[in-house]
Design an enzyme around this catalytic site. Structure first.
Site, PDB file in Angstrom:
ATOM      1  N   SER A  41       0.812  -1.216   0.000  1.00  0.00           N
ATOM      2  CA  SER A  41       0.000   0.000   0.000  1.00  0.00           C
ATOM      3  C   SER A  41       0.843   1.262   0.000  1.00  0.00           C
ATOM      4  CB  SER A  41      -0.932   0.013   1.215  1.00  0.00           C
ATOM      5  OG  SER A  41      -1.901  -0.986   1.100  1.00  0.00           O
ATOM      6  N   THR A  94      -1.670   4.141   3.380  1.00  0.00           N
ATOM      7  CA  THR A  94      -2.347   4.911   2.336  1.00  0.00           C
ATOM      8  C   THR A  94      -2.559   6.373   2.712  1.00  0.00           C
ATOM      9  OG1 THR A  94      -3.376   2.936   1.391  1.00  0.00           O
ATOM     10  CG2 THR A  94      -4.411   5.053   0.889  1.00  0.00           C
ATOM     11  N   GLU A 231     -10.533   6.453   2.143  1.00  0.00           N
ATOM     12  CA  GLU A 231     -10.086   5.062   2.014  1.00  0.00           C
ATOM     13  C   GLU A 231     -10.988   4.116   2.803  1.00  0.00           C
ATOM     14  OE1 GLU A 231      -6.121   2.291   2.867  1.00  0.00           O
ATOM     15  OE2 GLU A 231      -6.597   3.976   4.193  1.00  0.00           O
ATOM     16  N   ASP A 236      -9.299  -4.172   2.498  1.00  0.00           N
ATOM     17  CA  ASP A 236      -8.004  -4.824   2.313  1.00  0.00           C
ATOM     18  C   ASP A 236      -7.683  -5.760   3.470  1.00  0.00           C
ATOM     19  OD1 ASP A 236      -5.063  -5.080   1.555  1.00  0.00           O
ATOM     20  OD2 ASP A 236      -4.879  -3.913   3.396  1.00  0.00           O
ATOM     21  N   HIS A 240      -6.732  -9.769   3.684  1.00  0.00           N
ATOM     22  CA  HIS A 240      -5.571 -10.388   4.328  1.00  0.00           C
ATOM     23  C   HIS A 240      -5.993 -11.534   5.247  1.00  0.00           C
ATOM     24  CE1 HIS A 240      -2.123  -7.919   3.149  1.00  0.00           C
ATOM     25  NE2 HIS A 240      -2.894  -6.858   3.235  1.00  0.00           N
ATOM     26  N   ASP A 278      -5.199   0.600  -4.198  1.00  0.00           N
ATOM     27  CA  ASP A 278      -3.738   0.467  -4.184  1.00  0.00           C
ATOM     28  C   ASP A 278      -3.320  -0.839  -4.862  1.00  0.00           C
ATOM     29  OD1 ASP A 278      -3.633   2.747  -2.615  1.00  0.00           O
ATOM     30  OD2 ASP A 278      -3.416   1.643  -0.741  1.00  0.00           O
ATOM     31  N   HIS A 279      -4.158  -1.889  -4.678  1.00  0.00           N
ATOM     32  CA  HIS A 279      -3.822  -3.243  -5.123  1.00  0.00           C
ATOM     33  C   HIS A 279      -4.998  -4.158  -4.846  1.00  0.00           C
ATOM     34  CE1 HIS A 279      -3.542  -3.834  -0.845  1.00  0.00           C
ATOM     35  NE2 HIS A 279      -2.661  -2.849  -0.787  1.00  0.00           N
TER      36      HIS A 279
END
Length: 448
Positions: A41, A94, A231, A236, A240, A278-279
């Protein structure tokens, strides 16, 4: 996944269902960093913030460790109001990449100090910050601190004229004031804010509520306009953890947030909103071989995140853990009334893993794995992937935000839209301290 979830729980048919983002899709973004095809990130957000590629772990510095001026800092210098809203710690990778400059993302003590600092015109660079991470602003002498020094960043912010708040009741009062309250920091959690599925609405505002308030406050602050980065950080983190229930609920809350912004842009047609990531995290797959199906309603039965389930289990381990899992966790938290011995065993085994962090991660993946298997959801990793991510836009000049592009190019396009340049900011940052003397560097991040 969230689209199918909404379709399945809202209707008995398989009629198509669309989110607000579906109407805004304009392209996709390539996410590799300067040193890896799979970004973290920090490098991903730096590409958006500075318009350049850097290595994983770097916060708004280039590959040589030199600070790069960000779009937020350039916007502030040009007269725009600025804001950051997140459900993570405000010092997390971020949001940090838009207002801080450090060579390692784990230097969050220094990041906190950067984020309350003033720019060359002696104005606080970030007018508004909402999120979590209060522990990084308190001196280590405070029992609620997670800093490695005795710097009281919270008091320093107050001394520099920044209004501060930590309570939901204080946040609610913001919508009732006609006076300018900026600059302002509102931190509503010790570390990250709660997952949507776990959130206590009496103590923490939602992402959509924070964003609506931020839009109202920033819009009243500067005649020139504002730059706001929002965000949905815990999407995210659920990836994980391979936790599909937490994941889907935070995505839906992000959609609510985008809907609020979309409505604002519709009423203010000189405004542009852009949404991306970001991904990708987790390598999510809907459907597990050999079945051509997945079951969204399994996720609708879950009432707590894997994170909260595991925290509960660790607090109750003095009791008969098997009994707690069978009588409480499975039926009340996961909506499972027909668990198997194998499912019970995988949770019990995870609780025996040595090491606090390792045990907590194993437990979360065990809980998430049970729900995922029942829902027929697959994950390829507990980390990030190198997949392209979606690009969405709506509003003024949205036609310029289209196609497949590098993340750094998107950062450049956003600066061009605001007609700002980071070059003067970069020069002014030449002597900025980018290294924190004492910090713990994590070789891997579960939540990055």
């Amino acid at each position: 996944m969230a689209r199918s979830f909404m379709q399945d729980i809202g209707t008995e048919s398989h009629e198509p269902w669309s989110s607000i983002l579906d109407s805004m899709l304009t392209g996709s973004v390539r996410t590799q960093s300067s040193n890896s095809l799979v970004t973290d990130s920090a490098a991903g957000a730096t590409a958006f913030a500075c318009g350049l590629k850097t290595h994983n772990g770097a916060i708004a510095v280039d590959t040589n460790g030199t600070p790069c001026g960000t779009i937020l800092e350039a916007a502030k210098n040009a007269g725009y109001a600025t804001g950051l809203v997140t459900t993570s710690r405000i010092t997390h990778a971020t949001p940090a990449s838009f207002a801080a400059h450090v060579v390692d993302r784990d230097m969050e003590d220094l990041i906190a100090m950067h984020m309350i600092s003033k720019n060359a015109t002696k104005h606080t660079k970030v007018d508004l910050m909402f999120g979590g991470g209060m522990c990084r602003f308190l001196p280590q002498s405070n029992d609620n601190s997670c800093r490695n020094d005795d710097v009281d960043v919270w008091q320093a912010a107050k001394d520099s004229g920044v209004a501060t708040l930590t309570r939901r009741s204080e946040f609610d009062l913001l919508s009732q004031t006609n006076q300018s309250v900026l600059p302002l920091i509102g931190l509503f959690a010790h570390s990250h804010m709660a997952y949507t599925i776990d959130r206590d609405s009496t103590s923490q505002p939602s992402l959509s509520e924070m964003t609506q308030t931020a839009l109202n406050l920033l819009d009243d602050t500067s005649d020139k306009g504002f730059f706001l980065m929002v965000e949905g950080a815990r999407i995210d983190m659920a990836g994980h953890d391979n936790d599909p229930a937490a994941h889907v609920h935070d995505i839906i809350e992000y959609w609510r947030t985008v809907q609020k912004v979309h409505q604002f842009v519709h009423s203010n047609p000189d405004t542009l909103v852009v949404s991306t990531s970001d991904h990708e995290t987790g390598g999510l797959a809907l459907g597990i071989d050999p079945e051509y199906t997945w079951h969204p309603r399994v996720l609708n039965q879950v009432t707590k995140s894997a994170e909260q389930v595991c925290s509960y289990l660790f607090r109750t381990q003095k009791q008969d853990v098997t009994e707690v899992i069978e009588d409480h966790v499975f039926p009340k938290y996961l909506g499972i009334d027909n668990h198997t011995q194998a499912e019970l065993d995988v949770v019990v085994d995870a609780l025996q893993v040595k090491g606090g962090d390792g045990r907590h991660k194993a437990c979360k993946h065990a809980i998430g794995g049970i729900v995922s298997k029942r829902a027929r959801v697959g994950w390829s990793t507990g980390g990030h992937t190198g997949a392209d991510v979606g690009l969405y836009a709506y509003g003024n000049q949205m036609h310029k935000i289209k196609g497949n592009m590098e993340n750094s190019h998107l950062g450049t396009l956003l600066m061009q839209y605001l007609d700002v340049s980071p070059s003067q900011v970069t020069k002014a940052l030449a002597n900025t301290a980018t290294r924190q003397l004492a910090f713990f560097h994590s070789p891997h991040h579960d939540h990055d």
